[in-house]
Design an enzyme around this catalytic site. Structure first.
Site, PDB file in Angstrom:
ATOM      1  CE1 TYR A   1      -4.014  -2.071   1.294  1.00 22.39           C
ATOM      2  CE2 TYR A   1      -2.218  -3.385   2.163  1.00 22.39           C
ATOM      3  CZ  TYR A   1      -3.534  -3.247   1.821  1.00 22.39           C
ATOM      4  OH  TYR A   1      -4.387  -4.299   2.005  1.00 22.39           O
TER       5      TYR A   1
ATOM      6  CG  HIS B   1      -8.868  -0.278  -2.403  1.00 18.80           C
ATOM      7  ND1 HIS B   1      -9.492  -1.288  -1.710  1.00 18.80           N
ATOM      8  CD2 HIS B   1      -9.816   0.659  -2.638  1.00 18.80           C
ATOM      9  CE1 HIS B   1     -10.766  -0.984  -1.544  1.00 18.80           C
ATOM     10  NE2 HIS B   1     -10.987   0.198  -2.096  1.00 18.80           N
TER      11      HIS B   1
ATOM     12  CE  LYS C   1      -5.109  -6.049  -3.945  1.00 16.05           C
ATOM     13  NZ  LYS C   1      -6.064  -5.008  -4.035  1.00 16.05           N
TER      14      LYS C   1
END
Length: 126
Positions: A28, A36, A74
């Site tokens: 992060y 997120h 991601k």
């Protein structure tokens, strides 16, 4: 594994376990309660024939991992750790290992239309 963790912490990333995504870490930019995670991080060590390469031995393992990362928005960050461990003293032995970073992101058709110029990726600041 600790070399990868300390490398990410030195770059001011917040590092958390990534077992829910099938990777070693998730990282992060700020506190996890505020943002997120941007990267799912996989640590691969050279010469690690037991567990490290067993996860990524066949293309279907990579496919499953990348598909999961893409579905949760991601990018996959692969940290390849290499070096020799000739010293047994803990802090000194970390300097002998080197880390190579690779990012694997999801291909988006919207960014690569034939009639448009492709958007440039952000530089990785790891």
């Amino acid at each position: 594994m600790y070399k990868a963790y300390s490398h990410l912490r030195m770059k001011n990333w917040v590092v958390r376990p990534g077992s829910q995504y099938g990777v070693d870490f998730v990282v992060y930019r700020h506190h996890p309660a505020l943002v997120h995670s941007e990267y799912a991080t996989l640590v691969v060590r050279d010469g690690d024939d037991e567990f490290g390469k067993a996860r990524t031995r066949v293309w279907s393992d990579w496919h499953c991992m990348l598909r999961l990362c893409g579905s949760v928005a991601k990018s996959l960050l692969v940290l390849s750790i290499s070096g020799v461990n000739s010293s047994n003293e803990f802090p000194a032995c970390l300097d002998e290992w080197t880390i190579e970073k690779y990012t694997i992101g999801r291909w988006e058709a919207q960014q690569y239309r034939e009639d448009e110029i492709p958007l440039k990726y952000k530089e990785l600041t790891l």
